[in-house]
Design a protein around this motif. Structure first.
Motif, PDB file in Angstrom:
ATOM      1  N   ARG A 121      54.753 -35.911 -36.697  1.00 32.76           N
ATOM      2  CA  ARG A 121      54.381 -36.197 -38.078  1.00 32.76           C
ATOM      3  C   ARG A 121      52.916 -35.843 -38.277  1.00 32.76           C
ATOM      4  N   GLY A 122      52.655 -34.978 -39.209  1.00 36.61           N
ATOM      5  CA  GLY A 122      51.286 -34.570 -39.479  1.00 36.61           C
ATOM      6  C   GLY A 122      50.855 -33.308 -38.775  1.00 36.61           C
ATOM      7  N   LEU A 123      51.674 -32.784 -37.869  1.00 31.22           N
ATOM      8  CA  LEU A 123      51.326 -31.511 -37.238  1.00 31.22           C
ATOM      9  C   LEU A 123      51.386 -30.400 -38.282  1.00 31.22           C
ATOM     10  N   PRO A 124      50.407 -29.514 -38.319  1.00 30.07           N
ATOM     11  CA  PRO A 124      50.447 -28.418 -39.293  1.00 30.07           C
ATOM     12  C   PRO A 124      51.618 -27.481 -39.030  1.00 30.07           C
ATOM     13  N   ALA A 125      52.216 -26.983 -40.092  1.00 25.58           N
ATOM     14  CA  ALA A 125      53.398 -26.124 -39.961  1.00 25.58           C
ATOM     15  C   ALA A 125      53.076 -24.800 -39.290  1.00 25.58           C
ATOM     16  N   THR A 126      51.792 -24.452 -39.232  1.00 33.25           N
ATOM     17  CA  THR A 126      51.397 -23.198 -38.586  1.00 33.25           C
ATOM     18  C   THR A 126      50.489 -23.458 -37.383  1.00 33.25           C
ATOM     19  N   GLY A 127      50.547 -24.668 -36.843  1.00 35.68           N
ATOM     20  CA  GLY A 127      49.676 -25.021 -35.737  1.00 35.68           C
ATOM     21  C   GLY A 127      50.135 -24.439 -34.405  1.00 35.68           C
ATOM     22  N   THR A 128      49.292 -24.601 -33.405  1.00 34.78           N
ATOM     23  CA  THR A 128      49.601 -24.185 -32.046  1.00 34.78           C
ATOM     24  C   THR A 128      49.759 -25.436 -31.200  1.00 34.78           C
ATOM     25  N   PHE A 182      58.774 -25.147 -39.529  1.00 38.29           N
ATOM     26  CA  PHE A 182      57.655 -24.977 -38.591  1.00 38.29           C
ATOM     27  C   PHE A 182      57.550 -23.505 -38.210  1.00 38.29           C
ATOM     28  N   GLY A 220      54.613 -22.330 -36.516  1.00 36.55           N
ATOM     29  CA  GLY A 220      53.474 -22.229 -35.624  1.00 36.55           C
ATOM     30  C   GLY A 220      53.851 -21.580 -34.301  1.00 36.55           C
ATOM     31  N   THR A 261      47.167 -29.071 -30.071  1.00 41.59           N
ATOM     32  CA  THR A 261      47.736 -30.335 -29.601  1.00 41.59           C
ATOM     33  C   THR A 261      48.630 -30.096 -28.399  1.00 41.59           C
TER      34      THR A 261
END
Length: 256
Positions: free
Chosen positions: A91-98, A118, A120, A171
């Motif tokens: 929850r809260g992880l960016p949709a384009t994160g690594t 997602f 990412g 993360t």
């Protein structure tokens, strides 16, 4: 959710088996909200139509899955807690994160909880996580190769550690076998170098553990709490551990 329609139930069973390779009767009964007898009747119908194979304790896919029944069996243990922890962790992880994903059934539950949109990058040495990400088309996957450790269904060893060189992730979703005031523990020395290498490339290290890990035995100390940014768990840690986490500045997030 309760599935009163036989076609809907059987479609759900096929989806679960395709994803996991093996699903126990106990887990299907819980998921579908029906009796053990109803599940077994559905399994017989699916087996007669050639969709699945009935095995001891549950049902398996006709095509072998990349992860073993042993992995699926561990995933069934404390499944509700792991599901809630996984949902809270992403929850809260960016949709384009690594995001780096450690091996283990609780971290696997976090990947299961990722939204379909997602897009990412997932960095992982876990074979089940790679399989799930590819099946769901979850963005990019960077696989860390090496020697395959059958027990954890993950790559480990010097080559896996070398594969992290030059990488950076926002993360890390980290798993562990046990946790106490001293820190977090793993079951074998084989796992430790890979976990430490993943921690070294992460801006945030988020530990995912259910309440059983606060009293579980494990022999190998991985690290102290000052290496952990946040703990996501399903119950408040014991008082002595809570005090140690506060002293280390490690945030605790409870999955509801």
């Amino acid at each position: 959710m309760r599935y009163d329609s036989a076609p809907d139930r059987r479609r759900s069973i096929l989806d679960a088996v395709e994803e996991a390779g093996f699903v126990s009767v106990t887990e299907l009964t819980r998921r579908l909200g029906v009796s053990d007898m109803t599940v077994r009747r559905d399994l017989r119908k699916l087996a007669e139509s050639g969709g699945v194979r009935i095995v001891h304790g549950g049902v398996s896919a006709l095509r072998p899955a990349l992860h073993s029944p042993e992995f699926t069996g561990r995933a069934d243990e404390n499944a509700d807690a792991k599901r809630a922890i996984g949902e809270a962790a992403v929850r809260g992880l960016p949709a384009t994160g690594t995001v780096a994903v450690d091996a283990g059934t609780t971290t696997y539950a976090a990947v299961q909880a990722l939204a379909d949109d997602f897009r990412g990058t997932l960095v992982t040495h876990s074979v089940p996580v790679m399989q799930l990400a590819l099946t769901r088309d979850l963005g990019r996957v960077v696989g860390l190769g090496g020697e395959l450790l059958a027990e954890s269904q993950a790559f480990v060893g010097p080559r896996t550690v070398e594969a992290t060189a030059g990488l950076r992730v926002g993360t890390l979703l980290l798993g562990a076998a046990a946790a106490d005031e001293r820190g977090i523990y793993v079951s074998t020395d084989n796992e430790r170098p890979t976990k430490l290498a993943l921690m070294d490339i992460a801006e945030r290290v988020v530990l995912l553990v259910d309440a059983t890990k606060f009293s579980a035995p494990a022999p190998v100390l991985l690290c102290a709490w000052d290496r952990i940014t946040e703990v996501v768990t399903d119950t408040t840690p014991p008082p002595a551990l809570t005090e140690r986490l506060q002293a280390a500045g490690t945030r605790v997030r409870l999955a509801r």
